[in-house]
Design an enzyme around this catalytic site. Structure first.
Site, PDB file in Angstrom:
ATOM      1  N   SER A 183      38.119  41.856  21.224  1.00 46.34           N
ATOM      2  CA  SER A 183      37.236  40.816  21.765  1.00 46.34           C
ATOM      3  C   SER A 183      37.463  40.613  23.255  1.00 46.34           C
ATOM      4  O   SER A 183      36.540  40.246  23.984  1.00 46.34           O
ATOM      5  CB  SER A 183      37.489  39.477  21.057  1.00 46.34           C
ATOM      6  N   HIS A 187      37.118  30.885  22.199  1.00 48.09           N
ATOM      7  CA  HIS A 187      36.886  32.335  22.246  1.00 48.09           C
ATOM      8  C   HIS A 187      35.751  32.699  23.200  1.00 48.09           C
ATOM      9  O   HIS A 187      35.875  33.596  24.032  1.00 48.09           O
ATOM     10  CB  HIS A 187      36.579  32.825  20.829  1.00 48.09           C
ATOM     11  N   ASP A 201      28.726  34.693  21.349  1.00 49.39           N
ATOM     12  CA  ASP A 201      30.092  34.319  21.002  1.00 49.39           C
ATOM     13  C   ASP A 201      30.104  32.887  20.467  1.00 49.39           C
ATOM     14  O   ASP A 201      29.125  32.450  19.850  1.00 49.39           O
ATOM     15  CB  ASP A 201      31.002  34.468  22.236  1.00 49.39           C
TER      16      ASP A 201
END
Length: 768
Positions: free
Chosen positions: A544, A214, A143
């Site tokens: 996600s 994220h 990620d």
């Protein structure tokens, strides 16, 4: 005059020649795949030297080949990433032992309550205790990196780092080895693919440290430790926990502000396999691609061979059909669902009518008191103003007003910043026909709410009906349990699989809307550079967010059943999934019951997945036979699996083969009206178990199962059955129509009714 024209023509030709020469010398990044047992490899003492030899032969003699090499791969695949001109590329293609060359491509990245919603809680006799909270399992997360100081990565009470771990804590900007601990046991970053194509123009941490939030969010969702009193400015307060709070986390930073490059992703998977991860979680992807041209599919095949479960996001291109990505059968492909937790922020219009909306604008802020304001929607002639793009809102028209902004083009929270900079004091974000009722919330920088498409139509009709439209927003905090859930998220990518419709995808859905998880301290909760607020947790939506929920659940299963294969773990998750919501009614997709192409096998149920009764196991060799059955060529199969096989011989030895997948995708075409599938179930429950089959036949299809009872005398015993699907529907050739139907096939334990091993069935009729 004629001589002047000749001179102009000469310079034009010279310019074109120069451009052609420059273009020929432009370096592109390519991933080169080699034969793992290549005839030229024996002359070299290491894989790296062998890889460099190809570059040495390809480029000019006065250049150092290592200056062109980005990565040398040896676990996820055999090969390397390299920068080449077009002429060098053509030369390299013809060298012995080169299997394929693919241009580097860019992919995109696609809680305090969700564990409770999924039935996990700290009470004894619960799945968390059965699995030891995931202790001993290592989750590798590819990620944007991690914010190691987040309380979700505190290692108090964590067991020692597993002895098998071979990873490192790679130092870099604002990151050193002391940032790792018994929870966050490894961290690496990969920049070469990105920097060769897109130099870093925006300040980023050239280290495993997260610049965007994220990666911190997804990592903590998968395996964050319990953090009491967690909330986002008072919203969703409670104890934040990941799905596998006892698992270890290893972070591989492959994504940067401009995206994630395949060469970096492949390098991370290559290293993660050797590091010793048990689960790989990839909340990233693009569009459907043939498996032999899909770096994630190729790398994950090698990971699967090493016993590593690979969990991937299905993508956010829903509700478009055939939009699902990461659809290799050895990958668990995860769609997104909603929770029954809402954050009401009602719009009360001047005519007294109310419109439901949602927001996480801070309740404690003095501007959240619902002051009535004049409404303005700048829709005449300028679509930029309609979408509230930067620089599009005239101050004299919006100052002191509540501005209506349509969703699309730029980010939801960014629209609020645009309104604020133009002098607006509040915002109503309106869904378009694309979004309908989808309700992804934000921690806005000014009082704001998001309303659905139907509500947006009502609001705009009201604005057009009066000279001075008025409205106010009434914030309602956090509401749990009063709404139907789960439902399929509007944005969640849908099947059928474009490249391989014989496998039903996505596999399952999991919470992915308004998920609250850890957040970096260098960012405001919106992630906007202008947002100076700081929080330990923030909210995000997407597949996600769904992906790490299942990665954490896979870690729990791996801890409880360490000998299970990735296919067995995926089978347990799929065959125990729920198809009804918390009211006992069918899971919805908008206002209709969700179908198998929307939710796969259904919504994850971790408690049941830990004890599924039976599993559909798949050996690596089975996937190769499956690829043969799809008509893949020998070289294409070799690119994916690194196995040199004869499909003719394999198919003769395995007549009537069908992959032992936990779902069925039946395709009737070319006049065929009868299909047979064989399946093999392994008993992972108790000895002396008897299962009987229940069938809900798809409309227009007769289903015959033989045998109808399976008697397992021992644990780990495997028994087979066959299913015939017989079409009662005739599809005329030449009409170009495609028709669908669905049903299910369930094996039910004769004494323990909680063992229900359910497989969804998708039927497709295709006419040419």
């Amino acid at each position: 005059m004629e001589s002047k024209s000749k001179i102009q023509l000469f310079f034009l030709n010279l310019f074109i020649f120069t451009l052609t020469l420059i273009n020929a010398q432009t370096l592109g990044t390519y991933i080169v795949q080699l034969h793992p047992h290549g005839t030229t490899s024996s002359a070299f003492t290491s894989k790296l030297k062998w890889h460099l030899s190809f570059i040495q032969q390809t480029i000019s003699s006065d250049e150092d080949p290592s200056s062109r090499l980005l990565y040398s791969y040896r676990s996820a695949m055999d090969g390397f990433a390299v920068q080449l001109t077009e002429s060098e590329l053509e030369y390299l293609k013809n060298l012995p032992d080169v299997i394929s060359i693919r241009p580097d491509r860019m992919l995109q990245i696609q809680t305090t309550y969700s564990y409770k919603f999924l039935g996990l809680n700290p009470a004894r006799e619960n799945g968390w205790y059965q699995s030891g909270f995931g202790r001993g399992t290592i989750i590798g997360v590819l990620d944007t990196g991690v914010w190691p100081e987040s309380p979700s990565f505190n290692d108090q009470g964590m067991p020692p780092v597993p002895k098998k771990w071979k990873g490192i804590c790679q130092a870099g900007k604002a990151f050193n080895s002391s940032n790792c601990n018994r929870k966050l046991i490894g961290a690496r970053y990969f920049t070469k693919g990105h920097s060769s194509v897109s130099p870093f123009r925006i300040p980023e941490y050239l280290s495993p440290r997260d610049s965007s939030g994220h990666g911190t969010h997804t990592s903590s969702t998968a395996g964050g430790v319990p953090v009491p009193l967690a909330s986002v400015f008072g919203y969703a307060s409670g104890v934040a926990r990941g799905m596998a709070p006892g698992a270890h986390i290893a972070v591989y930073k492959v994504c940067w502000f401009s995206g994630c490059y395949n060469s970096d992703i492949m390098a991370a998977m290559d290293v993660a396999i050797r590091d010793g991860v048990d689960i790989l979680s990839l909340s990233l992807g693009g569009f459907s691609a043939p498996l032999y041209d899909d770096s994630i599919a190729i790398g994950s095949f090698r990971a699967m061979e090493h016993g590593i479960s690979v969990i991937c996001a299905a993508g956010n291109n829903g509700p478009t059909a055939m939009s699902v990505a990461n659809e290799a059968p050895w990958i668990a492909t995860i769609g997104a669902s909603t929770l029954d937790r809402k954050f009401p922020a009602i719009v009360r219009m001047g005519n007294g009518q109310m419109l439901y909306g949602e927001s996480m604008y801070p309740l404690s802020h003095p501007m959240s008191n619902g002051k009535e304001l004049e409404l303005v929607y700048l829709s005449e002639g300028d679509t930029e103003s309609q979408f509230c793009l930067r620089g599009s809102l005239p101050r004299d028209k919006v100052e002191g007003k509540m501005v209506v902004c349509d969703r699309g083009v730029n980010g939801r929270a960014e629209k609020g910043q645009v309104v604020k900079e133009a002098g607006g004091v509040a915002m109503i974000l309106t869904n378009t026909e694309i979004n309908l009722g989808e309700d992804s919330v934000d921690v806005h920088v000014l009082p704001a709410t998001l309303i659905g498409f139907d509500e947006a139509v009502t609001l705009k009709d009201y604005i057009n009906s009066t000279r001075r439209p008025l409205g106010r927003i009434e914030f309602g905090g956090t509401v749990i349990g009063k709404f139907r859930a789960p439902a399929v998220a509007r944005f969640s990518a849908r099947g059928p699989s474009y490249t391989n419709p014989s496998i039903l995808k996505p596999d399952v859905i999991a919470p992915g809307v308004n998920i609250i998880a850890a957040w970096p301290q260098n960012l405001g909760p919106t992630g906007l550079p202008e947002d100076s607020r700081r929080v330990n947790f923030s909210v995000m939506s997407g597949t996600s967010m769904a992906c790490p929920h299942v990665s954490g659940i896979a870690a729990l299963i791996h801890s409880a059943h360490p000998s299970w294969s990735p296919a067995a773990i995926k089978s347990a998750i799929m065959t125990t999934a729920e198809v009804t919501d918390h009211t006992g009614r069918p899971i919805l997709d908008e206002d209709q019951p969700a179908g198998v192409f929307d939710m796969g096998a259904g919504h994850v149920n971790p408690q049941r997945a830990l004890n599924p009764g039976l599993v559909y196991d798949i050996r690596p060799d089975d996937y190769i036979i499956h690829l043969c059955s799809l008509g893949y060529t020998r070289s294409e199969i070799f690119s994916i699996t690194h196995r040199n096989v004869s499909c003719n011989a394999l198919m003769k030895m395995n007549r009537g083969f069908s992959l032992n997948y936990p779902s069925f995708s039946v395709i009737f075409k070319d006049g065929v009206r009868r299909k047979m599938f064989s399946r093999r179930l392994t008993n992972v429950g108790s000895a002396n178990s008897i299962y009987s089959v229940e069938v809900m036949a798809p409309e227009g299809v007769k289903v015959i199962v033989k045998p109808k009872r399976l008697v397992f005398k021992h644990v780990n015993q495997s028994l087979s059955y066959r299913v015939w699907f017989i079409s009662r529907k005739r599809v005329k050739k030449g009409d170009g129509l495609v028709a669908y139907a669905e049903g299910n096939l369930t094996w039910v334990h004769s004494q323990n009714g909680s063992y229900r091993v359910r497989s969804p069935v998708a039927v497709t009729w295709k006419s040419k």
